[in-house]
Design an enzyme around this catalytic site. Structure first.
Site, short mmCIF file in Angstrom:
data_model
loop_
_atom_site.label_atom_id
_atom_site.label_comp_id
_atom_site.label_asym_id
_atom_site.label_seq_id
_atom_site.Cartn_x
_atom_site.Cartn_y
_atom_site.Cartn_z
N ASP A 110 94.21 10.77 59.92
CA ASP A 110 94.96 10.56 61.01
C ASP A 110 96.35 11.24 61.03
O ASP A 110 96.65 12.16 61.94
CB ASP A 110 95.70 8.86 61.11
CG ASP A 110 94.43 8.03 61.61
OD1 ASP A 110 93.73 8.34 62.21
OD2 ASP A 110 94.84 6.79 61.50
N GLU A 157 89.76 6.57 58.81
CA GLU A 157 90.72 7.75 59.26
C GLU A 157 92.38 7.50 58.51
O GLU A 157 93.08 8.03 58.46
CB GLU A 157 90.76 8.18 60.61
CG GLU A 157 89.43 8.71 60.98
CD GLU A 157 89.40 9.44 62.61
OE1 GLU A 157 90.41 9.36 63.17
OE2 GLU A 157 88.39 10.05 62.81
N GLU A 162 95.07 14.84 61.54
CA GLU A 162 94.82 15.03 63.36
C GLU A 162 95.98 15.10 63.93
O GLU A 162 96.36 16.05 65.05
CB GLU A 162 94.10 13.68 63.68
CG GLU A 162 92.52 13.72 63.33
CD GLU A 162 91.97 12.52 63.83
OE1 GLU A 162 92.42 11.27 64.06
OE2 GLU A 162 90.76 12.61 63.87
N GLN A 191 85.30 4.26 61.71
CA GLN A 191 86.02 5.38 61.97
C GLN A 191 87.45 5.29 61.92
O GLN A 191 88.06 6.18 61.01
CB GLN A 191 85.74 6.05 63.04
CG GLN A 191 85.72 7.54 63.32
CD GLN A 191 85.52 8.18 64.90
OE1 GLN A 191 86.30 8.48 65.55
NE2 GLN A 191 84.22 8.15 65.06
N HIS A 228 88.39 32.80 50.94
CA HIS A 228 87.16 32.06 51.48
C HIS A 228 87.63 30.56 52.09
O HIS A 228 88.09 29.95 51.54
CB HIS A 228 86.07 31.77 50.55
CG HIS A 228 85.15 33.08 50.53
ND1 HIS A 228 85.83 34.19 49.58
CD2 HIS A 228 84.12 33.69 50.66
CE1 HIS A 228 85.06 34.96 49.37
NE2 HIS A 228 83.83 34.54 50.12
N ASN A 270 94.92 30.20 45.75
CA ASN A 270 93.58 30.75 45.87
C ASN A 270 93.00 30.51 44.47
O ASN A 270 91.67 29.87 44.46
CB ASN A 270 93.30 31.89 46.43
CG ASN A 270 91.74 32.22 46.53
OD1 ASN A 270 91.02 31.65 47.06
ND2 ASN A 270 91.70 33.66 46.47
N ASP A 290 90.29 16.43 66.39
CA ASP A 290 89.69 14.94 66.43
C ASP A 290 88.56 14.95 65.44
O ASP A 290 87.44 15.42 65.55
CB ASP A 290 89.39 14.32 67.47
CG ASP A 290 88.59 12.96 67.55
OD1 ASP A 290 88.79 12.57 66.45
OD2 ASP A 290 87.83 12.74 68.47
N PHE A 291 88.97 14.71 63.90
CA PHE A 291 87.93 14.78 62.98
C PHE A 291 87.23 13.49 62.91
O PHE A 291 87.42 12.36 63.42
CB PHE A 291 88.61 14.92 61.61
CG PHE A 291 89.44 16.14 61.52
CD1 PHE A 291 88.62 17.45 61.26
CD2 PHE A 291 90.73 16.06 61.49
CE1 PHE A 291 89.46 18.45 61.25
CE2 PHE A 291 91.68 17.16 61.25
CZ PHE A 291 91.04 18.32 61.01
MN MN Z 1 88.89 31.03 47.42
MN MN Z 2 89.08 11.17 64.44
#
Ligand code: MN
Ligand code: MN
Length: 335
Positions: free
Chosen positions: A305, A328, A308, A324, A183, A214, A314-315
């Site tokens: 960073d 980052e 990314e 920001q 998941h 997992n 781009d988070f």
């Molecule tokens: Mn899982």
């Molecule tokens: Mn970002």
């Protein structure tokens, strides 16, 4: 003679252990700042971890002696089979009002690109990738509101919500592959109702995951997250996904990611993205999708960073600009 031979053996063992400490990786001596390199350099990079040749080349040039063996033919060029450079982000899309996208839409997922196809449900949002047969990422809010006593439904099934003509991955596509149906949004994060829990078993929310990962380290991070809600009444914004390729399943319909990542922003109840500041805990991990991981997910912490750089996304685009860039780039060490 005997003592001389013994001394030679001792010498070999001592010198040998200086060159390659037993049980550890060879010493890595990067010539660039690690913060400018993708997270795989912290454990082990493979060509499948890179989105383009240029990034693989940057890693090759940062480490003398090519410890990751990215240049097998020793011609100075890393991972020749990768595309030279990756395409940039899709064009910007209008901001969604989904609560699950409050941090932003890191790949500008929308409806125009079937490899970056936005699916918004009441339980989560995700960007599906037709060619990979998995989501690029999923994003969801976790708060006490989402947690109840609904049993795990275990109803893995095709996602009929995909556009016509897009292959719907089935639970059988993972059968006998050696990979778990992992998941992205955990079943345990959606236990308020049968409907909510069932939504996590749609195959668009599943990726092929190494079983020990997992059931071990990844699960522990999931449980750590829920503990923040259960024990400390926190509210979390979470994003997770996989990138890279280690192999494919089901006649190449499903790509097994080589790396798994997750970002967790820890807020107090009632806080919104506008309340994020330099004191906001921000947990970022990036780990190999393998059975052999370190048992502690904290080992795999990295920065936004660097994630990314590895993913091209781009988070945190909606995080107040004043914080920001600092958030980052700053590594946050989980206590
Ligand atoms: Mn899982
Ligand atoms: Mn970002």
């Amino acid at each position: 003679m005997v003592s001389y031979r013994w001394l030679v053996w001792v010498g070999i063992v001592v010198i040998g252990s200086c060159v390659v400490p037993s049980g550890e990786q060879p010493p890595l001596m990067p010539q660039s700042d690690l913060s400018t390199l993708p997270p795989c350099v912290d454990d082990d990079c493979n060509c499948g971890d890179f989105r383009d040749q240029a990034l693989a080349q940057a890693v090759l040039e940062a480490f003398p002696e090519d410890p990751f063996v990215l240049d097998q033919d020793d011609n100075g060029i890393a991972c020749e089979s990768l595309p030279p450079v990756s395409s940039g982000l899709d064009p910007a899309v209008p901001l969604s009002n989904s609560p699950h996208l409050a941090l932003g839409n890191p790949s500008n997922a929308g409806t125009g690109n079937l490899n970056n196809y936005l699916i918004e449900r009441s339980q989560y949002a995700l960007a599906y990738n037709r060619d990979r047969g998995t989501a690029n990422w999923a994003s969801w809010v976790l708060s006490a509101d989402w947690l109840g006593d609904t049993d795990r439904q275990d109803n893995f099934r095709q996602d009929g919500g995909l556009p016509a003509g897009v292959y719907q991955v089935t639970p059988n596509d993972y059968r006998s592959t050696g990979y778990d149906r992992g998941h992205i949004v955990p079943s345990g994060d959606r236990t308020r109702s049968v409907q909510d829990n069932s939504a996590t078993f749609l195959m668009t929310n599943i990726l092929p995951q190494a079983p020990e990962n997992n059931r071990g380290i990844w699960r522990e991070l999931e449980e750590y997250s829920r503990d923040q809600v259960y024990q400390f009444d926190k509210q979390l914004y979470i994003m997770a996904g996989g990138y890279g390729e280690q192999t494919t399943l089901a006649n190449s319909r499903v790509t097994v990611p080589s790396r798994l990542w997750k970002i967790i922003v820890v807020l107090d109840p009632g806080e919104t993205v506008d309340d994020i500041d330099l004191g906001t805990p921000l947990i970022v991990v990036d780990m190999p999708n393998q059975d052999t991981n370190s048992p502690d997910w904290r080992t795999y912490q990295t920065t936004v960073d660097r994630l990314e750089l590895a993913t091209g996304y781009d988070f945190l685009s909606q995080v107040p600009l004043a914080f920001q860039d600092i958030l980052e780039s700053a590594p946050y060490e989980v206590p």
